[in-house]
Enzyme design. Structure first.
Site, PDB file in Angstrom:
ATOM      1  N   ASP A 344      69.250  -4.836  -1.634  1.00  0.00           N
ATOM      2  CA  ASP A 344      69.027  -5.751  -2.741  1.00  0.00           C
ATOM      3  C   ASP A 344      69.173  -7.167  -2.201  1.00  0.00           C
ATOM      4  O   ASP A 344      69.763  -7.388  -1.141  1.00  0.00           O
ATOM      5  CB  ASP A 344      70.066  -5.470  -3.837  1.00  0.00           C
ATOM      6  N   GLU A 437      72.077 -24.516 -15.101  1.00  0.00           N
ATOM      7  CA  GLU A 437      72.841 -25.680 -15.545  1.00  0.00           C
ATOM      8  C   GLU A 437      74.163 -25.786 -14.800  1.00  0.00           C
ATOM      9  O   GLU A 437      74.655 -26.888 -14.546  1.00  0.00           O
ATOM     10  CB  GLU A 437      73.066 -25.605 -17.059  1.00  0.00           C
ATOM     11  N   LYS A 491      65.485 -32.933 -19.356  1.00  0.00           N
ATOM     12  CA  LYS A 491      65.155 -32.102 -18.188  1.00  0.00           C
ATOM     13  C   LYS A 491      64.270 -30.957 -18.640  1.00  0.00           C
ATOM     14  O   LYS A 491      64.305 -30.535 -19.806  1.00  0.00           O
ATOM     15  CB  LYS A 491      66.417 -31.570 -17.508  1.00  0.00           C
ATOM     16  N   ARG A 523      63.578 -23.060  -7.506  1.00  0.00           N
ATOM     17  CA  ARG A 523      63.180 -23.292  -8.894  1.00  0.00           C
ATOM     18  C   ARG A 523      63.244 -24.791  -9.136  1.00  0.00           C
ATOM     19  O   ARG A 523      64.292 -25.415  -8.949  1.00  0.00           O
ATOM     20  CB  ARG A 523      64.116 -22.559  -9.847  1.00  0.00           C
ATOM     21  N   THR A 585      63.818  -6.371  -4.428  1.00  0.00           N
ATOM     22  CA  THR A 585      64.426  -7.319  -5.352  1.00  0.00           C
ATOM     23  C   THR A 585      63.621  -7.433  -6.645  1.00  0.00           C
ATOM     24  O   THR A 585      62.419  -7.157  -6.670  1.00  0.00           O
ATOM     25  CB  THR A 585      64.548  -8.712  -4.698  1.00  0.00           C
ATOM     26  N   LYS A 647      62.367   1.432  -6.399  1.00  0.00           N
ATOM     27  CA  LYS A 647      63.321   1.643  -5.306  1.00  0.00           C
ATOM     28  C   LYS A 647      63.401   3.115  -4.920  1.00  0.00           C
ATOM     29  O   LYS A 647      63.457   3.457  -3.731  1.00  0.00           O
ATOM     30  CB  LYS A 647      64.696   1.106  -5.717  1.00  0.00           C
TER      31      LYS A 647
END
Length: 732
Positions: A344, A437, A491, A523, A585, A647
């Site tokens: 993972d 955040e 934002k 991101r 993943t 998986k």
């Protein structure tokens, strides 16, 4: 004349409806399919009918396995048969010491095997215990709190922040609603939910943004949804079913070899006994019979299992020093034979904490940040206007004396933020809130400008415009203390903020920067602000649309879950030891590819054409047949957006190539693959109880590098075991 359809016909239609792709249906279609009402909910009579039809909302196994059934499994081991025979013969010969010792060893072996089989039942119990005890529903236009096991398809489930979602639901109303789905997807980023029907039917769970699943956690906002799956028909129920149906990894190669050898030696013992009886011309007396049995059993190495068991026990204790707890001793032998590791990403190769690692300020350039998770330590480096290199050659900036642009950027990150970090009594940093955040708040704390510091010093929160999925941004309005000045900080997504900024003439340059950051698996969020020339009362009474315009663009932030510092070296050591590493993943392909390059699973200069052969999405992999997978020159090194079934399919494909597979994981979504892998390795710190119960080995530090140390120890144990066996057989 109204013709009423038979009850069994309605039940048949609903049974078919349960298997619908709910994420591709609009709310109205979902309501019709389950014959409910999104305003009043189910009627009382409907609930009882549906309970009879679907059963209670709880996980069920194939039936509890009796202890004597589990015990009978151990009689499949030929070595135990032989040891029992040796013990009986020793008692007959009045050699009580040897007989008792051999019997004790036999009981020890049977006990260890009993514990291994019993662990499967513990896995199911752990899954059953994860459901929410109560749920709020709307029935007969009345809001009720009921036991979650009484939920039925068609119920209207009411969800608020902090709730453990009690069933699979198709959302029909959301208000700033986010869900922590790490349990199912393995990804730490909370998922913002919306109502729009999705066009594609076969998409990963993590992309089904209009669904909420059983046992996941509502981390923000509130919602209402139609229950579409209960009990074993939920996604968590499907995982439970997979675990209960899988047979595990079976016997190890060494165990199979020992069984074959034991049977062979038993045949030799029988032949020797027959020869002894034949010499006496088949005149069997008590003395001749005992002599024949003793001569035959001399061919059987009674201490063989003792040697193996003691070797494994000592190896297990040594593994604890390597920060690995061995739950099943026979996995040590298999561990030394591993050829492929399926890992993972989140928490194993990476730190499982979102951090801000790069940012770009308008007309100032790129900056790089070193981080230690949520600990607000680390340096900040100015890399320049036209470069995005690493920190080599750059000097850390003075964080107590920053430019006005950077200071404004930091304050926007801190104040346009609902997360918080603080020191607990143990002087450890803990975080609350959305992981993205939290990363911004940690960044601001590095400069001593965290939200609590700014609010205490000079800022008072006046109003907040929560994140809205339709416009992809949030804003806050602050008033400077002892002043009439108002500031708005915003934002959100770059494409939704650029058009609102007055200081951006050509957005192409900024979009190039966005692509540069995104290509590294980051991101990207955009920060902006505005000085408001209105009174406090006017700000509170003005619409959001009127306020969120003529903004001043500040810059971009790049956030991601960084690799552990030791992961790259561990992957290199794995390749050096002849072990291939695969990353499985739930994250997106771009992020997964970037992380795979950073840790060395993929070469940093791998071309786009080569990436197509080694990186694949979960849905594409699932769509391939076994024949197509077996025809590939090599199986993919990276599978993104994969489900639990993906998986499992990957491990089965590796098994068909006669490879020995170790699987690592921490979530419930990993438990089926952990169980069928040759060696299942669960995370001890952040792993779920279900994953730990399904595993063979538990890592106490959740570190990929520990796996390599454990494999090295496993190889040493395997070699020592073979040497012991060879010596024992020669000495016989």
């Amino acid at each position: 004349m109204i013709i009423q359809r038979p009850t069994h016909q309605i039940a048949m239609e609903e049974n078919n409806a349960i298997n619908l792709p709910w994420h591709s249906l609009d709310p109205e279609s979902a309501v019709q399919a389950l014959r409910t009402d999104q305003e009043t909910g189910l009627q009382g009579s409907d609930v009882s009918d549906k309970l009879n039809q679907y059963g209670y909302n709880e996980l069920s196994g194939a039936g509890e396995i009796k202890w004597y059934t589990i015990l009978s499994y151990q009689l499949k081991d030929a070595v135990n048969y032989i040891l029992l025979a040796v013990a009986i013969v020793s008692y007959v010969q009045k050699d009580y010491i040897s007989a008792t010792l051999v019997l004790a060893i036999t009981i020890l072996n049977i006990s260890l095997g009993f514990q291994q089989v019993y662990s499967a039942e513990q896995t199911m119990k752990a899954l059953r215990g994860m459901s929410s005890p109560t749920a709020r529903v709307l029935r007969d236009s009345e809001e009720l709190t009921i036991n979650s096991r009484e939920l039925v398809p068609g119920d209207l489930l009411l969800i608020q922040e902090g709730d453990s979602i009690a069933a699979d639901v198709r959302l029909i109303y959301v208000s700033n609603f986010e869900v922590d789905e790490a349990l199912l997807t393995g990804e730490s980023e909370h998922v913002l939910k919306r109502l729009d029907a999705l066009q594609e039917k076969d998409i990963p769970l993590g992309d089904r943004t209009n669904m909420a699943y059983s046992s996941t956690i509502a981390s923000k906002g509130r919602a209402k949804g139609i229950v579409v799956g209960t009990g074993m028909n939920t996604e968590i129920g499907k995982i439970a079913k997979t675990i209960s149906e899988s047979g595990g990894s079976g016997q190890t190669r060494l165990q199979k070899s020992l069984n074959y050898m034991a049977l062979f030696l038993l045949v030799v013992a029988a032949v020797v006994a027959i020869i002894v009886i034949g010499i006496s011309k088949f005149k069997i007396t008590y003395d001749i019979g005992m002599y024949a049995m003793t001569a035959g059993l001399c061919a059987v190495p009674a201490g063989l299992t003792t040697v193996v068991t003691v070797t494994f026990v000592i190896g297990g204790k040594e593994m604890i020093k390597q920060r690995a707890i061995v739950r099943k001793l026979n996995s040590l032998e298999t561990l030394g034979s591993v050829t492929n590791i399926c890992s993972d990403k989140t928490g194993t190769l990476t730190q499982a904490q979102m951090v801000l690692v790069k940012f770009w300020i308008f007309k100032d350039g790129y900056y790089s940040v070193t981080s230690k998770g949520i600990d607000p330590e680390g340096e900040v480096y100015h890399l320049g206007l036209e470069t995005e290199l690493d920190n080599s050659g750059a000097e850390p900036i003075n964080k107590s004396n920053v430019s006005k642009d950077l200071e404004r950027f930091i304050r926007c990150a801190a104040l346009c933020n609902m997360a918080s970090i603080r020191l607990n009594q143990s002087k450890e940093w803990i975080a609350n809130g959305n992981p993205t955040e939290v990363a911004l708040q940690v960044f601001a704390h590095k400069f001593g400008m965290g939200k609590p510091d700014l609010e205490e010093m000079n800022y008072e929160l006046l109003s907040e415009f929560q994140f809205d999925s339709s416009i992809k941004r949030m804003s806050v309005i602050y008033q400077l203390k002892d002043s009439e000045n108002l500031l708005m900080f915003t934002k959100g997504a770059t494409e939704r903020i650029l058009s609102l900024c007055h200081n951006v003439e050509d957005g192409k340059e900024i979009l190039v920067r966005v692509d540069a950051l995104a290509s590294k698996g980051l991101r990207v969020l955009t920060l902006a602000y505005k000085s408001l020339d209105i009174t406090r009362e006017e700000a509170q009474n003005t619409s959001r649309e009127a306020l969120e315009k003529d903004l001043t663009f500040l810059g971009l932030v790049g956030i991601y879950d960084p690799p552990r510092p030791e992961s790259r070296r561990a992957v290199e050591e794995a390749y050096g030891a002849g072990i291939k590493v695969h990353m499985l993943t739930g994250d997106h392909e771009e992020t997964a590819t970037a992380i795979a390059k950073e840790v060395g699973i993929l070469s940093s200069n791998t071309t786009e054409s080569k990436l197509q052969n080694v990186v694949i999405s979960g849905p594409c992999f699932d769509a391939m047949s076994e024949k197509e997978l077996d025809s590939l020159e090599q199986l993919p090194l990276v599978i993104a957006r994969c489900s639990p079934d993906t998986k499992v399919k990957m491990i089965k494909a590796l098994h068909r190539r006669n490879l020995v597979v170790a699987m690592t994981g921490d979530g419930v979504n990993d438990s089926p693959s952990l169980k069928i892998a040759d060696v299942g390795i669960a995370m001890g710190m952040n792993g779920s109880d279900v994953a730990k119960q399904a595993s063979d080995i538990i890592l106490t530090d959740d570190n990929f590098a520990t796996i390599l140390r454990a494999i090295g120890e496993g190889r040493r144990i395997y070699q020592n075991t073979l040497k012991f066996l060879l010596y024992y057989l020669i000495s016989k």
